[in-house]
Design an enzyme around this catalytic site. Sequence first.
Site, mmCIF file in Angstrom:
data_model
loop_
_atom_site.group_PDB
_atom_site.id
_atom_site.type_symbol
_atom_site.label_atom_id
_atom_site.label_comp_id
_atom_site.label_asym_id
_atom_site.label_seq_id
_atom_site.Cartn_x
_atom_site.Cartn_y
_atom_site.Cartn_z
ATOM 1 N N GLU A 108 52.480 28.103 39.587
ATOM 2 C CA GLU A 108 53.903 27.827 39.370
ATOM 3 C C GLU A 108 54.768 28.540 40.394
ATOM 4 O OE1 GLU A 108 54.890 28.946 35.342
ATOM 5 O OE2 GLU A 108 53.020 28.043 34.664
ATOM 6 N N CYS A 164 60.614 32.362 43.555
ATOM 7 C CA CYS A 164 59.655 33.249 42.899
ATOM 8 C C CYS A 164 58.273 32.626 43.075
ATOM 9 C CB CYS A 164 60.038 33.356 41.428
ATOM 10 S SG CYS A 164 58.880 34.284 40.444
ATOM 11 N N CYS A 219 45.801 35.891 36.063
ATOM 12 C CA CYS A 219 46.004 37.323 36.272
ATOM 13 C C CYS A 219 44.999 38.094 35.425
ATOM 14 C CB CYS A 219 47.434 37.695 35.853
ATOM 15 S SG CYS A 219 47.878 39.391 36.244
ATOM 16 N N CYS A 228 48.769 42.138 30.427
ATOM 17 C CA CYS A 228 49.994 42.598 29.753
ATOM 18 C C CYS A 228 50.208 41.750 28.492
ATOM 19 C CB CYS A 228 51.204 42.491 30.676
ATOM 20 S SG CYS A 228 51.043 43.497 32.162
ATOM 21 N N CYS A 274 52.817 38.676 28.379
ATOM 22 C CA CYS A 274 52.892 37.787 29.547
ATOM 23 C C CYS A 274 51.977 36.576 29.424
ATOM 24 C CB CYS A 274 52.552 38.596 30.797
ATOM 25 S SG CYS A 274 52.606 37.622 32.296
ATOM 26 N N CYS A 327 57.176 32.895 33.693
ATOM 27 C CA CYS A 327 56.002 32.511 34.478
ATOM 28 C C CYS A 327 54.750 32.366 33.626
ATOM 29 C CB CYS A 327 55.781 33.470 35.635
ATOM 30 S SG CYS A 327 55.466 35.141 35.132
HETATM 31 N N1 SAH Z 1 52.139 41.171 38.178
HETATM 32 C C1 SAH Z 1 53.416 41.524 38.675
HETATM 33 C C2 SAH Z 1 54.326 40.360 38.982
HETATM 34 C C3 SAH Z 1 54.373 39.195 38.028
HETATM 35 S S1 SAH Z 1 55.269 39.300 36.530
HETATM 36 C C4 SAH Z 1 54.085 42.513 37.763
HETATM 37 O O1 SAH Z 1 53.533 42.833 36.721
HETATM 38 O O2 SAH Z 1 55.133 43.027 38.110
HETATM 39 C C5 SAH Z 1 56.962 39.462 36.931
HETATM 40 C C6 SAH Z 1 57.738 40.278 35.909
HETATM 41 O O3 SAH Z 1 57.927 39.546 34.688
HETATM 42 C C7 SAH Z 1 57.060 41.568 35.513
HETATM 43 O O4 SAH Z 1 58.004 42.594 35.415
HETATM 44 C C8 SAH Z 1 56.485 41.221 34.151
HETATM 45 O O5 SAH Z 1 56.178 42.371 33.414
HETATM 46 C C9 SAH Z 1 57.592 40.372 33.586
HETATM 47 N N2 SAH Z 1 57.208 39.512 32.460
HETATM 48 C C10 SAH Z 1 56.081 38.848 32.263
HETATM 49 N N3 SAH Z 1 56.106 38.158 31.108
HETATM 50 C C11 SAH Z 1 57.316 38.375 30.566
HETATM 51 C C12 SAH Z 1 57.962 37.939 29.364
HETATM 52 N N4 SAH Z 1 57.350 37.138 28.495
HETATM 53 N N5 SAH Z 1 59.215 38.353 29.166
HETATM 54 C C13 SAH Z 1 59.848 39.174 30.044
HETATM 55 N N6 SAH Z 1 59.290 39.620 31.173
HETATM 56 C C14 SAH Z 1 58.036 39.242 31.428
#
Ligand code: SAH
Length: 347
Positions: A97, A110, A117, A121, A124, A337
Amino acid sequence: MLEVNQKIDILSLEFHELEEEIARIGEKKFRAKQIFEWLHIKRVTDFDSMSNLSSSLRTKLNEMFCIKSLFVVKNLESNIDNTVKYLYKLPDGNHIETVLMEYNHGNSICVSTQVGCKMGCKFCASTIAGFKRNLEPSEILLQIYESERNSGRKVSSVVLMGIGEPLDNYDNVLKFLNLLSSKEGTNMSLRHVSLSTCGIVPKIYELAKLKLGLTLSISLHASNNLKRSEIMPINNKYDVYELIEASKHYFNETGRRISFEYSLIDGVNDTKEYAKELAQLLKGMPSHINLIPVNQIKESNYKSSKKAAMIFQGYLTELGLNATIRRTLGSDIDAACGQLRREQEKN
Ligand code: SAH
């Protein structure tokens, strides 16, 4: 003739590497500049369009190299703002995406850096559909080229915040950055690039050495080890204090202020106590905090609200920290994302 998958991915070659390849096949050096321009400025998608090259050279190029491309599976345009979300199919059938966003200062994109991944987390969506593979430098770059072509809009800044962990695909991401900033090609200043990481500490030190001028965004989301490990497994490997040390080091080496991402989750990390702890953690470090009310995904009960974010922002401001709430873009098209790719994989 080589099979397509044995051919060299020419869009992943940095300018000096292309020069070496061109010399290797017995061609003059200036040909590399012409080819690089066709690929990165005029952005043709086949060698036969490179009209200032002889047909014998074009044949040679066709035999040795391939020009990768992305296929647009979906492009969802927001009715609220001008956000466009793309679902791209890669040459091997995997999906990624990309999100194109409009700000006052121009279009920002973006991009994804991996198919899926590994970081796990809890909030996510990118991690749920699982990890498949790293993206090649060309596949990161093509997200920009294809989105520009498709939308007719020019991208002026890039954030590495799509699917994947950029520092877990370090070498390819660096090559991508070199290609993006190459003066023979797209020539974007890396001051217009932000790289977001969940905190792969050794790579932050490596990146600091290069002094690339990009903004480092740290996905912090919690102010102590217990809480951070609960929502971000990477914290068990590199803990929050090591991460803050690495961030300070990055600032000292590069002079670039760090941006901390803090996704607020109702009842998990959004009380006044956490705000105080966060202020303590970041004391003395020039930084900016980006608050994001967690974007709800189907697999978790985590939720938040704009109001909670405003209250938390109030606490931080009182404590002397610099915090803003991330503008929500494309809320009608599920721009968080990983969600589109997941739907596609389920089908
Ligand atoms: N892996 C990298 C970049 C991708 S995620 C990282 O962790 O920074 C980009 C950002 O979106 C990160 O800060 C991540 O923690 C946040 N993110 C992911 N899923 C999310 C969600 N459901 N709500 C809010 N932020 C989210």
